[in-house]
Design a protein around this motif. Structure first.
Motif, PDB file in Angstrom:
ATOM      1  N   TYR A 149       0.832  -1.203   0.000  1.00  0.00           N
ATOM      2  CA  TYR A 149       0.000   0.000   0.000  1.00  0.00           C
ATOM      3  C   TYR A 149       0.871   1.259   0.000  1.00  0.00           C
ATOM      4  O   TYR A 149       0.563   2.243  -0.688  1.00  0.00           O
ATOM      5  N   THR A 150       1.966   1.232   0.757  1.00  0.00           N
ATOM      6  CA  THR A 150       2.888   2.366   0.758  1.00  0.00           C
ATOM      7  C   THR A 150       3.462   2.598  -0.633  1.00  0.00           C
ATOM      8  O   THR A 150       3.630   3.744  -1.073  1.00  0.00           O
ATOM      9  N   THR A 151       3.752   1.516  -1.335  1.00  0.00           N
ATOM     10  CA  THR A 151       4.269   1.630  -2.704  1.00  0.00           C
ATOM     11  C   THR A 151       3.243   2.277  -3.622  1.00  0.00           C
ATOM     12  O   THR A 151       3.576   3.136  -4.443  1.00  0.00           O
ATOM     13  N   VAL A 152       1.984   1.886  -3.478  1.00  0.00           N
ATOM     14  CA  VAL A 152       0.929   2.480  -4.306  1.00  0.00           C
ATOM     15  C   VAL A 152       0.768   3.966  -3.978  1.00  0.00           C
ATOM     16  O   VAL A 152       0.602   4.801  -4.879  1.00  0.00           O
ATOM     17  N   LEU A 153       0.835   4.317  -2.691  1.00  0.00           N
ATOM     18  CA  LEU A 153       0.735   5.729  -2.306  1.00  0.00           C
ATOM     19  C   LEU A 153       1.912   6.530  -2.869  1.00  0.00           C
ATOM     20  O   LEU A 153       1.733   7.680  -3.298  1.00  0.00           O
ATOM     21  N   ALA A 154       3.089   5.927  -2.866  1.00  0.00           N
ATOM     22  CA  ALA A 154       4.250   6.598  -3.452  1.00  0.00           C
ATOM     23  C   ALA A 154       4.038   6.821  -4.947  1.00  0.00           C
ATOM     24  O   ALA A 154       4.430   7.864  -5.491  1.00  0.00           O
ATOM     25  N   PHE A 155       3.399   5.862  -5.597  1.00  0.00           N
ATOM     26  CA  PHE A 155       3.110   6.041  -7.024  1.00  0.00           C
ATOM     27  C   PHE A 155       2.097   7.156  -7.230  1.00  0.00           C
ATOM     28  O   PHE A 155       2.189   7.899  -8.226  1.00  0.00           O
ATOM     29  N   CYS A 156       1.114   7.286  -6.338  1.00  0.00           N
ATOM     30  CA  CYS A 156       0.153   8.394  -6.433  1.00  0.00           C
ATOM     31  C   CYS A 156       0.890   9.729  -6.454  1.00  0.00           C
ATOM     32  O   CYS A 156       0.593  10.614  -7.272  1.00  0.00           O
ATOM     33  N   LEU A 157       1.854   9.882  -5.542  1.00  0.00           N
ATOM     34  CA  LEU A 157       2.618  11.126  -5.479  1.00  0.00           C
ATOM     35  C   LEU A 157       3.496  11.290  -6.710  1.00  0.00           C
ATOM     36  O   LEU A 157       3.574  12.385  -7.285  1.00  0.00           O
ATOM     37  N   LEU A 158       4.149  10.205  -7.125  1.00  0.00           N
ATOM     38  CA  LEU A 158       5.025  10.271  -8.299  1.00  0.00           C
ATOM     39  C   LEU A 158       4.240  10.652  -9.547  1.00  0.00           C
ATOM     40  O   LEU A 158       4.675  11.520 -10.329  1.00  0.00           O
ATOM     41  N   ALA A 159       3.093  10.029  -9.756  1.00  0.00           N
ATOM     42  CA  ALA A 159       2.293  10.309 -10.944  1.00  0.00           C
ATOM     43  C   ALA A 159       1.822  11.764 -10.961  1.00  0.00           C
ATOM     44  O   ALA A 159       1.856  12.437 -12.008  1.00  0.00           O
ATOM     45  N   THR A 160       1.408  12.264  -9.813  1.00  0.00           N
ATOM     46  CA  THR A 160       0.957  13.652  -9.741  1.00  0.00           C
ATOM     47  C   THR A 160       2.101  14.622 -10.003  1.00  0.00           C
ATOM     48  O   THR A 160       1.933  15.628 -10.708  1.00  0.00           O
ATOM     49  N   LEU A 161       3.276  14.335  -9.452  1.00  0.00           N
ATOM     50  CA  LEU A 161       4.432  15.205  -9.667  1.00  0.00           C
ATOM     51  C   LEU A 161       4.889  15.182 -11.122  1.00  0.00           C
ATOM     52  O   LEU A 161       5.377  16.200 -11.641  1.00  0.00           O
ATOM     53  N   VAL A 162       4.749  14.029 -11.791  1.00  0.00           N
ATOM     54  CA  VAL A 162       5.108  13.952 -13.212  1.00  0.00           C
ATOM     55  C   VAL A 162       4.239  14.901 -14.028  1.00  0.00           C
ATOM     56  O   VAL A 162       4.732  15.648 -14.885  1.00  0.00           O
ATOM     57  N   VAL A 163       2.938  14.894 -13.758  1.00  0.00           N
ATOM     58  CA  VAL A 163       2.030  15.815 -14.453  1.00  0.00           C
ATOM     59  C   VAL A 163       2.396  17.266 -14.130  1.00  0.00           C
ATOM     60  O   VAL A 163       2.453  18.129 -15.022  1.00  0.00           O
ATOM     61  N   THR A 164       2.658  17.542 -12.860  1.00  0.00           N
ATOM     62  CA  THR A 164       2.965  18.909 -12.427  1.00  0.00           C
ATOM     63  C   THR A 164       4.246  19.426 -13.069  1.00  0.00           C
ATOM     64  O   THR A 164       4.283  20.550 -13.604  1.00  0.00           O
ATOM     65  N   LEU A 165       5.311  18.636 -13.021  1.00  0.00           N
ATOM     66  CA  LEU A 165       6.588  19.075 -13.585  1.00  0.00           C
ATOM     67  C   LEU A 165       6.517  19.221 -15.102  1.00  0.00           C
ATOM     68  O   LEU A 165       7.074  20.168 -15.675  1.00  0.00           O
ATOM     69  N   SER A 166       5.841  18.276 -15.759  1.00  0.00           N
ATOM     70  CA  SER A 166       5.691  18.378 -17.203  1.00  0.00           C
ATOM     71  C   SER A 166       4.937  19.652 -17.583  1.00  0.00           C
ATOM     72  O   SER A 166       5.343  20.379 -18.504  1.00  0.00           O
ATOM     73  N   ALA A 167       3.862  19.938 -16.860  1.00  0.00           N
ATOM     74  CA  ALA A 167       3.076  21.144 -17.147  1.00  0.00           C
ATOM     75  C   ALA A 167       3.874  22.413 -16.853  1.00  0.00           C
ATOM     76  O   ALA A 167       3.780  23.405 -17.585  1.00  0.00           O
TER      77      ALA A 167
END
Length: 305
Positions: A149-167
């Protein structure tokens, strides 16, 4: 070398009675950290995960290029309020591309990506035949589930940051940067705008906590990773459809997606916290309910693969 080859097969399977006189070795904190690090690295290195992150990173690029082309001749992006939130402000300030990209990806792309990773967390190990070997190691079912579950939560943050940095990168390349106009009509500095963009990204990541818990629970119900991923994504789509039916207005405040777009309230001056708090509280409730259900299922499940 695979995880199955490195598992100490001499350890008892969690849930089984230990042999008389045998000593059960408890995992150390360093061992637990190593397991979490292994899960994080394994998840990020999968081609499926990289493809999902690539799609998420491409969304701001496509939105930015589309707005740039549309407004090249002096047109108005958004056509009088249509389209994702903040899209009409992108040409004035590239930082608004961050808010627009998050608003565009949150209803489908982000929860779909999280649903795929969460649905595969346990069921994927079972379908590949590595789950039993993971449990033979001194992890324990509860510790392993928390690590997943911690790994999935880390992916939630990673995926959101990828969108943010790309934008943020695309917005800086294609549009001017500077002071921002809030929804309330006040002006804030670019530095404060960046801080609010980061806060919005964190809120969006936290908004996916409920989907992560739901996907993990579904993953404990089946031994097929594909079935778990498809079911989780299907549930996410179904809930959002139900959230748009007026006749269900009494139930809609309890849907995990109902307050997702409340992050826009962080662009008010002063910030409007009511829906933001409701969103975070609802995600915590879903995490508690479906996390407990996943634990109850996983700790009593007969592992045969």
């Amino acid at each position: 070398m695979s995880r199955a080859e490195t598992a100490p097969v001499s350890e008892p399977v969690p849930g089984a009675e230990p042999l008389p006189g045998s000593a059960v070795r408890r995992p150390s904190p360093l061992w637990t950290f190593g397991l979490l690090r292994s899960e994080l690295v394994t998840t990020v290195r999968r081609w499926r995960t990289l493809a999902l992150l690539g799609v998420l990173a491409a969304v701001p690029v496509l939105v930015g290029i589309a707005v740039k082309i549309e407004t090249r001749g002096g047109g108005d992006a958004g056509h009088g309020g249509q389209g994702p939130a903040f899209i009409s402000q992108i040409t004035n300030n590239g930082l608004f591309l961050v808010f627009t990209a998050l608003a565009a990806t949150l209803p489908f792309f982000l929860p779909m990506a999280v649903g795929v990773v969460a649905g595969d967390a346990i069921a994927g190990e079972a379908s590949s035949g590595t789950l039993r070997y993971l449990l033979v190691a001194p992890a324990g079912r509860t510790r392993l589930l928390l690590t997943k579950y911690t790994t999935v939560l880390a992916f939630c943050l990673l995926a959101t940051l990828v969108v943010t940095l790309s934008a943020l990168i695309v917005g800086a390349l294609l549009f001017p940067l500077g002071d921002l106009m809030t929804i309330s009509g006040t002006r804030i500095g670019f530095g404060e705008g960046l801080v609010r963009a980061l806060l919005i990204a964190l809120v969006v990541a936290a908004s996916l906590v409920g989907v992560a818990a739901l996907g993990l629970f579904v993953s404990t119900l089946t031994g097929s990773g594909i079935a778990a991923m498809a079911t989780t994504v299907g549930l996410v789509i179904t809930v959002q459809i139900l959230d748009q039916i007026p006749q269900l207005h009494a139930l809609q405040p309890y849907f995990f997606s109902h307050y997702w777009l409340s992050f826009a309230d962080l662009m008010r001056d002063p910030v409007y916290w009511d829906d933001l708090v409701k969103n975070l509280g609802l995600q915590a409730l879903y995490a508690a309910v479906f996390g407990s259900a996943a634990w109850a299922r996983f700790t009593t499940k007969d592992i045969s693969a």
